[in-house]
Design an enzyme around this catalytic site. Structure first.
Site, short mmCIF file in Angstrom:
data_model
loop_
_atom_site.label_atom_id
_atom_site.label_comp_id
_atom_site.label_asym_id
_atom_site.label_seq_id
_atom_site.Cartn_x
_atom_site.Cartn_y
_atom_site.Cartn_z
N ARG A 193 -5.43 33.13 -10.16
CA ARG A 193 -4.60 33.91 -9.08
C ARG A 193 -5.00 35.38 -9.36
NH1 ARG A 193 0.82 30.82 -8.18
NH2 ARG A 193 1.38 32.94 -7.87
N ARG A 253 -3.51 30.50 -16.59
CA ARG A 253 -3.42 29.38 -15.45
C ARG A 253 -4.74 29.69 -14.65
NH1 ARG A 253 1.47 29.06 -11.61
NH2 ARG A 253 1.35 31.34 -11.69
N ARG A 306 14.54 31.50 -2.77
CA ARG A 306 14.41 32.33 -4.04
C ARG A 306 15.26 33.67 -3.99
NH1 ARG A 306 8.51 31.48 -5.25
NH2 ARG A 306 7.77 32.78 -6.86
N ARG A 338 7.09 40.21 -11.48
CA ARG A 338 7.47 38.64 -10.94
C ARG A 338 8.80 38.22 -11.78
NH1 ARG A 338 2.04 35.89 -10.77
NH2 ARG A 338 3.10 33.78 -9.88
N LYS A 395 6.65 24.47 -12.24
CA LYS A 395 7.16 23.92 -10.79
C LYS A 395 6.17 23.24 -10.23
CE LYS A 395 8.77 27.99 -9.44
NZ LYS A 395 8.30 28.67 -10.57
P1 ADP Z 1 4.94 27.50 -11.60
O1 ADP Z 1 4.73 26.76 -10.44
O2 ADP Z 1 6.45 27.42 -12.26
O3 ADP Z 1 4.69 29.02 -11.39
P2 ADP Z 1 2.75 26.06 -12.90
O4 ADP Z 1 3.09 24.64 -12.58
O5 ADP Z 1 1.68 26.60 -11.96
O6 ADP Z 1 4.12 26.96 -12.98
O7 ADP Z 1 2.55 26.32 -14.37
C1 ADP Z 1 1.85 27.76 -15.01
C2 ADP Z 1 0.96 27.42 -15.94
O8 ADP Z 1 1.44 27.01 -17.07
C3 ADP Z 1 -0.30 26.56 -15.50
O9 ADP Z 1 -1.47 27.16 -16.09
C4 ADP Z 1 0.08 25.32 -16.43
O10 ADP Z 1 -0.99 24.59 -16.49
C5 ADP Z 1 0.91 25.45 -17.31
N1 ADP Z 1 2.18 24.72 -17.88
C6 ADP Z 1 2.69 24.16 -16.84
N2 ADP Z 1 3.82 23.32 -17.67
C7 ADP Z 1 3.58 23.52 -18.91
C8 ADP Z 1 3.87 22.98 -20.10
N3 ADP Z 1 5.44 22.37 -20.27
N4 ADP Z 1 3.69 23.27 -21.38
C9 ADP Z 1 2.42 24.32 -21.52
N5 ADP Z 1 1.78 24.83 -20.10
C10 ADP Z 1 2.14 24.31 -18.99
P1 AMP Z 2 4.48 31.56 -6.38
O1 AMP Z 2 3.31 30.94 -5.87
O2 AMP Z 2 5.70 30.71 -6.21
O3 AMP Z 2 4.39 32.16 -7.68
O4 AMP Z 2 4.71 32.67 -5.33
C1 AMP Z 2 3.59 33.73 -5.30
C2 AMP Z 2 4.21 34.89 -4.27
O5 AMP Z 2 4.72 34.53 -3.02
C3 AMP Z 2 5.50 35.61 -4.97
O6 AMP Z 2 5.28 36.39 -6.05
C4 AMP Z 2 6.22 36.21 -3.70
O7 AMP Z 2 5.53 37.63 -3.31
C5 AMP Z 2 5.75 35.34 -2.48
N1 AMP Z 2 6.74 34.27 -2.55
C6 AMP Z 2 6.70 32.88 -2.55
N2 AMP Z 2 7.60 32.36 -2.24
C7 AMP Z 2 8.57 33.19 -1.78
C8 AMP Z 2 9.86 33.04 -1.30
N3 AMP Z 2 10.51 31.87 -1.29
N4 AMP Z 2 10.51 34.28 -1.05
C9 AMP Z 2 9.93 35.46 -1.00
N5 AMP Z 2 8.52 35.58 -1.47
C10 AMP Z 2 8.01 34.27 -1.79
#
Ligand code: ADP
Ligand code: AMP
Length: 223
Positions: free
Chosen positions: A157, A124, A87, A168, A13
């Site tokens: 992270r 990541r 969410r 998660r 995302k």
């Molecule tokens: P989200 O925001 O949904 O948690 P991220 O955009 O942070 O996901 O992506 C999670 C990890 O996967 C990051 O390390 C990113 O570089 C990698 N990633 C994202 N999209 C792809 C893809 N299409 N193929 C491979 N790796 C990806």
């Molecule tokens: P994310 O960066 O989206 O992976 O979110 C990291 C953490 O923040 C999640 O595991 C939740 O603990 C909290 N969080 C983020 N967005 C929300 C939401 N919309 N509702 C509740 N918790 C959230």
């Protein structure tokens, strides 16, 4: 345009949002990023959220809804992309209420197999300065461990460890996945195979959003 991105943690995302906001001039509103900023600043909101985030649970709705309603107020007229919010069903209902007559124009649903998620999340790395997202295997920076944009040392992270990732993912399936049906009944959902390469996913998203953006521009001209 007002867009919501849905998808399991690690679906991509944040990565896709960065492309979308640049192309369409929208504000990227990531609830996770806002919470991490509040924590880094030592703010009360960050302290309240800490234990939930560290265990992989959701932060209570009342905290998140108020936080995101304030963030949305700052969005430009061109619109925003919501990443990680809503969410829960309650958050989605409250979002609709807060937007009143303004509707969400598109929900982008990034579908991914659970088996791909763990490797994406444990690999990541992100830049604490500009928020750029990398992966140790899939999306490497030019110099290992350093951000391409500003030379800052990349960080991992704390909640991207296997145990919290499993929580998660379970939280996602139980509390967030039902939103796909909620939006299918209330608006336009576009499904994408997020298991593909970043550029392939990006191209599919742009194809749909270009068409939507064109329709909006035509509407604005004829009105
Ligand atoms: P989200 O925001 O949904 O948690 P991220 O955009 O942070 O996901 O992506 C999670 C990890 O996967 C990051 O390390 C990113 O570089 C990698 N990633 C994202 N999209 C792809 C893809 N299409 N193929 C491979 N790796 C990806
Ligand atoms: P994310 O960066 O989206 O992976 O979110 C990291 C953490 O923040 C999640 O595991 C939740 O603990 C909290 N969080 C983020 N967005 C929300 C939401 N919309 N509702 C509740 N918790 C959230």
């Amino acid at each position: 345009m007002r867009i919501v991105l849905l998808g399991a943690p690690g679906a991509g995302k944040g990565t896709q949002c960065k492309n979308i906001v640049t192309r369409y001039g929208l504000l990227h509103l990531s609830s996770g990023d806002i919470l991490r900023q509040e924590r880094a600043a030592g703010a009360e909101l960050g302290k309240k959220a800490q234990s939930y985030m560290d265990s992989g649970a959701l932060v209570p709705d009342e905290i998140i809804i108020e936080m995101m309603a304030k963030a949305i107020e700052q969005a430009p007229a061109s619109g925003f992309v919501l990443d990680g919010f809503p969410r829960t069903l309650n958050q989605a209902v409250e979002l609709d209420r807060a937007l009143a007559k303004l509707k969400i124009n598109a929900v982008l649903n990034l579908e991914i197999d659970d088996r791909l998620v763990a490797a994406r999340m444990t690999g990541r790395r992100s830049c604490p300065q500009c928020g750029a997202i990398y992966h140790v295997d899939n999306l490497k920076p030019k110099t290992e461990g350093v951000c391409d944009n500003d030379g800052t040392e990349l960080v991992q992270r704390a909640d991207d460890n296997p145990e919290v990732v499993a929580n998660r993912l379970e939280t996602y399936h139980r509390q967030t996945e039902p939103l796909v049906d909620y939006y299918k009944n209330n608006g336009t959902v576009y499904d994408f195979d997020a298991g593909k390469d970043v550029d392939e996913v990006k191209a599919s998203i742009f194809e749909e959003l270009d068409a939507l953006d064109k329709a909006f521009s035509a509407d604005a001209v004829s009105n």
